[in-house]
Scaffold this active site. Structure first.
Site, PDB file in Angstrom:
ATOM      1  N   GLY A 137       0.846  -1.200   0.000  1.00  0.00           N
ATOM      2  CA  GLY A 137       0.000   0.000   0.000  1.00  0.00           C
ATOM      3  C   GLY A 137       0.876   1.243   0.000  1.00  0.00           C
ATOM      4  CG  PHE A 138      -0.896   5.205  -0.071  1.00  0.00           C
ATOM      5  CD1 PHE A 138      -0.559   5.692  -1.323  1.00  0.00           C
ATOM      6  CD2 PHE A 138      -2.232   5.143   0.280  1.00  0.00           C
ATOM      7  CE1 PHE A 138      -1.546   6.114  -2.219  1.00  0.00           C
ATOM      8  CE2 PHE A 138      -3.221   5.562  -0.599  1.00  0.00           C
ATOM      9  CZ  PHE A 138      -2.878   6.044  -1.851  1.00  0.00           C
TER      10      PHE A 138
ATOM     11  CD  GLU B 196     -14.615  10.288  -0.420  1.00  0.00           C
ATOM     12  OE1 GLU B 196     -13.801  11.207  -0.220  1.00  0.00           O
ATOM     13  OE2 GLU B 196     -14.299   9.084  -0.363  1.00  0.00           O
TER      14      GLU B 196
ATOM     15  CB  ALA C 259      -3.153   8.523   1.384  1.00  0.00           C
ATOM     16  CD  GLN C 260      -1.862  14.610   4.447  1.00  0.00           C
ATOM     17  OE1 GLN C 260      -0.853  15.294   4.474  1.00  0.00           O
ATOM     18  NE2 GLN C 260      -3.069  15.124   4.501  1.00  0.00           N
TER      19      GLN C 260
END
Lengths: 458, 458
Positions: free
Chosen positions: A48-49, A210, A354-355
């Site tokens: 992943g990230f 979302e 994510a960041q």
């Protein structure tokens, strides 16, 4: 302006994916005279990230890196909800992890699932599908295994209310949603028709919001004039949350704006509501039953079971409690990064976004590179929040970065630009951009496929 | 030039898909005085080339059309092999059949599987997933249910050697191929590694040839430098056929050219070879075992089991033997069109290709429209062969149209242009074009996803 740039930079680092897998066969006997000193072995679990960022940060280090993932592809999680609602195709937000081998010589990738970790012997046992179990040795271990949906002790809900973490989940949800409209059209039973046209989302964080907005637009715009007996625009979309407001990690003013936008799209938001039961007929919330054929779980997540194999302290969500260098207390060379790590900063938990995952992955790659060169660790990990965004359907997003708050159409354009730039692989950026452009103008969605075969249980 | 144009026209008619589904509920009692005369009901089974063409041809007819398919999407079969080899995404060659309702008022679409046909009572029983069985009445019945892989009485081969007819098949094959390389990389057993890197295709018709060439290029170009232990370029790709030559429906000179191109790509072609057995270890052909983990069945096809429900005469492949107006002998208003129909012309069978299916679908739509208006049937069906093409990897295709024969790079460009133009939905034409352009330049493929979940048996 500066705010915007830092966000771009933060996101684009996930840009072109890159990874690492060392030759993990037992080496030649190192006691042989004149043996060349062996390279240190870094084993990263999870593409992943965080895992990808860690691998990339080791590109120039004198190590052998092995990246293990049970899937062959990295996915761009922030747009997974668009795969679940037929806007994008699975491949458009994915990149083959193995492709990184072509760009990074000290990396090898292994398709395998972790079965057991032995901190003492510094080995990880993995199962390679179709081949069998193998034992991998390591000098540094990086666990970046992420999260999965959690039903707060009600695992029996899973069968009826899928969560959204993998491409498989997204395709399951897409098929569920599209099938519901088909069944509503086929049936002659009015009650059943109403049940098929009711979509319940449990959890009003970014994913729930979302998804709800995207389902609303699918029903009112994309499917318009596609049915004879039902009017998809009359679908009921219900967003439930136990907390006081939607998007609770954002400022209250933004939260209110998002709720207003959801109302405008026809989404019924109910906050302060506890879901007591999910079964094949729908949900029971606040004592009342909502009949629904499509219940989606966007509430809780818990850490991958791989974390448990470390035998270290975990928090309530199963995340490993790590120190300032992201290592577990029991072993200085075993790190947990990304969503599966529990770390606090200034009294607040670092969020599972994510960041943060990218920053931690990169940080730990540098820590390992330093140690291999015999240098001391630098400063401990510090999360730099470059701002958070959430999108509520077409033309509307919210942004909070430091004291800056914005919402509306321009914010949505920024959101779109940032997410296109952050996609793995140049080709995907181009594809998603054109898909969005076309979808924006036509209201159509490009991936209205009902997948065949039995939907996976859970 | 003329030849080229007619081919363009033939293919592009499948262009924007269009379909039909009447309100299939039991109607009001028609014996009531002053009842408005009821519209004739046309029931079409199958949303492939033939079914869609029939529905579209009825657009202006005074009928209610119902189109039944067990899948919610039409697929562009000629490019299915590119989904199976990761060049394209499933959605890029598909279009939701239901979308046609927005364009054609007298059409309704029903997601359902045909269970039983009663020619006498003029009813078709269908199963709507999740809703139950329903009985649909018709005045005209059009069976356009297509073909499925056939193992010539060896159904036990199906488990080990999937055929390529649906998007699901294509994803199964893609996952099988990509997994084989992963397993070859993971294993330490040299024999097993060789088995994983051997791909056997049974049947050297267009699909077998296209797949073999595409796998060869995946191995030699796309996967280059993506592995540490194996060299994908050393894969063995074997194309077997019982007949005397590859692509037997083309002229011998073109066949020879295609075989030469396959050899250049590293594909081993063995003709005149009978496959005796397929099992989990590979195939036995001409008495010798070829160990292989990936056996693909591109040999035979037989008609959908729906044809059998008609109770009419069928040929060896299960196709309904139809008269000059494509109807079965037992009922003048029951038609079979497309691949599932057996019809001869000038002593030769009409081939099971897209253009024949489209021509038959359109023909039968006009026959029905005429009959509804009380007009006599016009001339019987006549297949006009506008030319056939096959592609052998990058930069090489063959074309045979009447006395015109061509092969090579320019032919390949024509092939590419025709196939892009023929895709359903404008957006797909744009997407496939850009995918191809990118893939051509970079050698990369955009959909290298190993799907999760157990592969479907058979």
């Amino acid at each position: 302006m500066r705010q915007r740039r830092v966000i771009v930079n933060a996101l684009r680092r996930s840009g072109s994916v890159s990874t690492v897998l060392t030759n993990s066969l037992p080496r030649e006997n190192p006691t042989v005279a004149n043996a060349v000193p062996l390279k240190k072995r870094v084993l990263i679990v999870g593409g992943g990230f965080a895992g990808i960022a860690a691998a990339r940060a080791l590109k120039r280090a004198d190590v052998d890196v092995v990246l293990v993932d049970r899937r062959n592809h990295h996915i761009f999680q922030p747009l997974l909800y668009q795969v679940a609602t037929a806007v994008l195709s699975p491949a458009e937000i994915a990149a083959p992890i193995r492709q990184l081998e072509a760009k990074q010589k000290n990396l090898s990738v292994l398709l395998a699932e972790v079965k057991n970790i032995n901190n003492g012997a510094r080995t990880v046992e993995v199962a390679c599908p179709g081949v069998g179990n193998r034992k991998l040795e390591y000098d540094f271990l990086v666990i970046a295994a992420g999260m999965r949906p959690s039903y707060f002790g009600h695992d029996e809900f899973a069968r009826f209310a899928p969560g959204l973490k993998s491409l498989n989940d997204a395709e399951t949800i897409r098929t569920k949603i599209l099938n519901a409209f088909e069944m509503a059209e086929s049936t002659d039973d009015e009650k059943e028709r109403a049940r098929q046209m009711t979509f319940v989302l449990v959890g009003a964080g970014p994913t729930g919001v979302e998804l709800a907005a995207s389902i609303a637009q699918l029903a009112t715009v994309t499917l318009r004039r596609n049915f004879r007996k039902i009017d998809p625009a009359k679908s009921r979309i219900v967003l439930l949350d136990g907390g006081a407001r939607v998007l609770p990690t954002f400022a209250e003013s933004l939260s209110r704006k998002a709720a207003g936008r959801l109302a405008k799209l026809g989404v019924e938001v109910s906050t302060g509501v506890k879901v007591e039961k999910v079964d094949e007929q729908g949900v029971i919330a606040a004592g009342a039953r909502i009949p629904s054929a499509t219940v989606l779980w966007t509430a809780g997540v818990s850490a991958s079971p791989v974390v448990k194999m470390l035998g270290t302290t975990t928090d309530r969500a199963g995340r490993a409690v790590v120190g300032p260098f992201m290592n577990i207390a029991e072993a200085p060379d075993v790190f947990v990064v990304g969503d599966a790590a529990a770390i606090t900063q200034d009294g607040h938990p670092v969020p599972g976004v994510a960041q943060a995952a990218i920053q931690q992955g990169r940080f730990i790659g540098q820590v390992i590179a330093n140690r291999v060169r015999g240098r001391k660790d630098g400063r401990p990990f510090r999360y730099r929040n470059k701002g958070n965004m959430a999108v509520v359907g077409k033309n509307f997003a919210i942004l909070e970065a430091g004291h800056l708050r914005s919402s509306g159409f321009v914010t949505w354009l920024i959101w779109a630009a940032l997410h296109v730039l952050a996609l793995p692989q140049l080709q995907n950026r181009f594809r998603v951009q054109t898909q969005w452009f076309w979808s924006y103008l036509s209201g159509q969605r490009s991936s209205r496929l009902i997948s065949e075969g039995p939907p996976p249980a859970g």
